[in-house]
Motif scaffolding. Structure first.
Motif, PDB file in Angstrom:
ATOM      1  N   THR A 142      11.507  28.814  26.213  1.00  0.00           N
ATOM      2  CA  THR A 142      11.944  29.787  25.209  1.00  0.00           C
ATOM      3  C   THR A 142      10.810  30.728  24.848  1.00  0.00           C
ATOM      4  O   THR A 142      10.987  31.946  24.766  1.00  0.00           O
ATOM      5  CB  THR A 142      12.435  29.060  23.945  1.00  0.00           C
ATOM      6  N   MET A 143       9.633  30.150  24.626  1.00  0.00           N
ATOM      7  CA  MET A 143       8.473  30.977  24.275  1.00  0.00           C
ATOM      8  C   MET A 143       8.127  31.953  25.386  1.00  0.00           C
ATOM      9  O   MET A 143       7.828  33.126  25.130  1.00  0.00           O
ATOM     10  CB  MET A 143       7.270  30.079  23.988  1.00  0.00           C
ATOM     11  N   ALA A 144       8.176  31.490  26.635  1.00  0.00           N
ATOM     12  CA  ALA A 144       7.840  32.361  27.768  1.00  0.00           C
ATOM     13  C   ALA A 144       8.769  33.551  27.835  1.00  0.00           C
ATOM     14  O   ALA A 144       8.331  34.694  28.048  1.00  0.00           O
ATOM     15  CB  ALA A 144       7.908  31.551  29.068  1.00  0.00           C
ATOM     16  N   ALA A 155      13.042  24.831  17.838  1.00  0.00           N
ATOM     17  CA  ALA A 155      11.639  24.428  17.700  1.00  0.00           C
ATOM     18  C   ALA A 155      10.705  25.589  17.998  1.00  0.00           C
ATOM     19  O   ALA A 155       9.671  25.755  17.333  1.00  0.00           O
ATOM     20  CB  ALA A 155      11.338  23.255  18.632  1.00  0.00           C
ATOM     21  N   SER A 156      11.053  26.404  18.987  1.00  0.00           N
ATOM     22  CA  SER A 156      10.236  27.574  19.314  1.00  0.00           C
ATOM     23  C   SER A 156      10.226  28.567  18.145  1.00  0.00           C
ATOM     24  O   SER A 156       9.162  29.054  17.735  1.00  0.00           O
ATOM     25  CB  SER A 156      10.775  28.246  20.572  1.00  0.00           C
ATOM     26  N   ASP A 157      11.410  28.839  17.594  1.00  0.00           N
ATOM     27  CA  ASP A 157      11.495  29.766  16.457  1.00  0.00           C
ATOM     28  C   ASP A 157      10.720  29.239  15.255  1.00  0.00           C
ATOM     29  O   ASP A 157      10.027  29.987  14.557  1.00  0.00           O
ATOM     30  CB  ASP A 157      12.963  29.983  16.070  1.00  0.00           C
ATOM     31  N   PHE A 158      10.849  27.937  15.007  1.00  0.00           N
ATOM     32  CA  PHE A 158      10.164  27.337  13.853  1.00  0.00           C
ATOM     33  C   PHE A 158       8.650  27.406  14.022  1.00  0.00           C
ATOM     34  O   PHE A 158       7.928  27.742  13.079  1.00  0.00           O
ATOM     35  CB  PHE A 158      10.617  25.889  13.691  1.00  0.00           C
ATOM     36  N   SER A 159       8.164  27.101  15.231  1.00  0.00           N
ATOM     37  CA  SER A 159       6.722  27.024  15.447  1.00  0.00           C
ATOM     38  C   SER A 159       6.034  28.371  15.265  1.00  0.00           C
ATOM     39  O   SER A 159       4.928  28.436  14.724  1.00  0.00           O
ATOM     40  CB  SER A 159       6.416  26.462  16.841  1.00  0.00           C
ATOM     41  N   ILE A 160       6.690  29.447  15.693  1.00  0.00           N
ATOM     42  CA  ILE A 160       6.046  30.764  15.572  1.00  0.00           C
ATOM     43  C   ILE A 160       6.111  31.313  14.150  1.00  0.00           C
ATOM     44  O   ILE A 160       5.487  32.340  13.855  1.00  0.00           O
ATOM     45  CB  ILE A 160       6.660  31.798  16.547  1.00  0.00           C
TER      46      ILE A 160
END
Length: 259
Positions: A88-90, A37-42
């Motif tokens: 993950t984002m952090a 989800a983190s990879d997809f969102s960015i």
């Protein structure tokens, strides 16, 4: 000597789940979901906006969880999912924006987690998840959870990218490592609290490596399914596992009440 009110506060309902098999399956799914989800969102929105959105959703979820004052499956696992995304984002932001090597971020997050545990122990004299019955203990618990997700993300990236192992060897590595606390607790009488938190940390790089392997393009060593699809699959898996375990928990509670 504690007052009666202090005793009542310490003996309230447990606010986090018991680490059953269902717990570990849901936890593993949440780590893979958070990574994907983190990879997809960015990739579908500006990175800064994605991080801010992830942080806001994390705060909303955590606030919702803290107001429950008992374990509520839907709320708890929604919070874990948001921790997975934001954690993950952090970890990624520290590496990408500040340019710190994976080895440095891994050590840094390990130190942060150790500091949380030390402060938690010095304040409460227990790190047992079965004793998370007060708001203060729950805050320590979630601080540790956030640190484990960030540490696991950094460690997974260190293995797969920093050490050039690739995703499949990283999956095998962390798959073997996670057996150590499980077997140690089962056969060697390891301390249950130590075994739990060790396994909790290791589920993160294991789940993240699986998500990266499935979602990343073939040119980057992945299967190329796409992070959006992988996030959806593991989100559904989380919902199914949580629903099944919650239902089993209700049935067991009714049987116990009748008995």
């Amino acid at each position: 000597m504690r007052s009666p009110s202090d005793v009542d506060r310490q003996s309230g309902p447990v606010r986090v789940p018991d680490p059953t098999v269902g717990f570990w399956v849901a936890k593993a799914a949440s780590t893979a979901f958070g990574e994907a989800a983190s990879d997809f969102s960015i990739h579908v929105m500006p990175p800064v906006a994605a991080v801010l959105l992830g942080f806001v959703l994390f705060l909303i979820a955590l606030g919702w969880q803290l107001t429950r004052r008992r374990y509520t499956p839907v709320v708890y696992w929604f919070t874990v999912a948001m921790v997975g995304v934001f954690g993950t984002m952090a970890a990624d932001v520290v590496h990408v924006v500040l340019g710190l090597p994976y080895a440095v971020t891994t050590v840094g997050y390990a130190a942060a987690l150790a500091a949380v545990f030390l402060l938690w122990w010095r304040t409460e004299r227990t790190l047992d998840v079965h004793e998370v019955r007060t708001t203060r203990r729950e805050l320590f618990y979630w601080a540790a959870v956030v640190a484990t997700f960030a540490l696991g993300t950094a460690a997974g990236d260190l293995a797969a990218i920093g050490l050039h192992l690739g995703y499949v060897p990283s999956i095998l590595l962390f798959g073997v490592l996670i057996l150590v606390p499980a077997l140690g607790y089962r056969f060697l009488r390891w301390n249950g609290i130590l075994a739990f938190w060790t396994a909790y940390v290791l589920t993160r790089p294991l789940g993240a490596s699986v998500a990266d392997w499935l979602g990343k393009p073939v040119t980057e060593g992945g299967v190329g399914v796409g992070s959006g699809w992988i996030a959806l699959v593991f989100a559904i898996a989380m919902v199914v596992v949580v629903a099944v375990t919650a239902r089993a928990r209700r049935v067991l509670a009714r049987e116990s009440a009748v008995g």
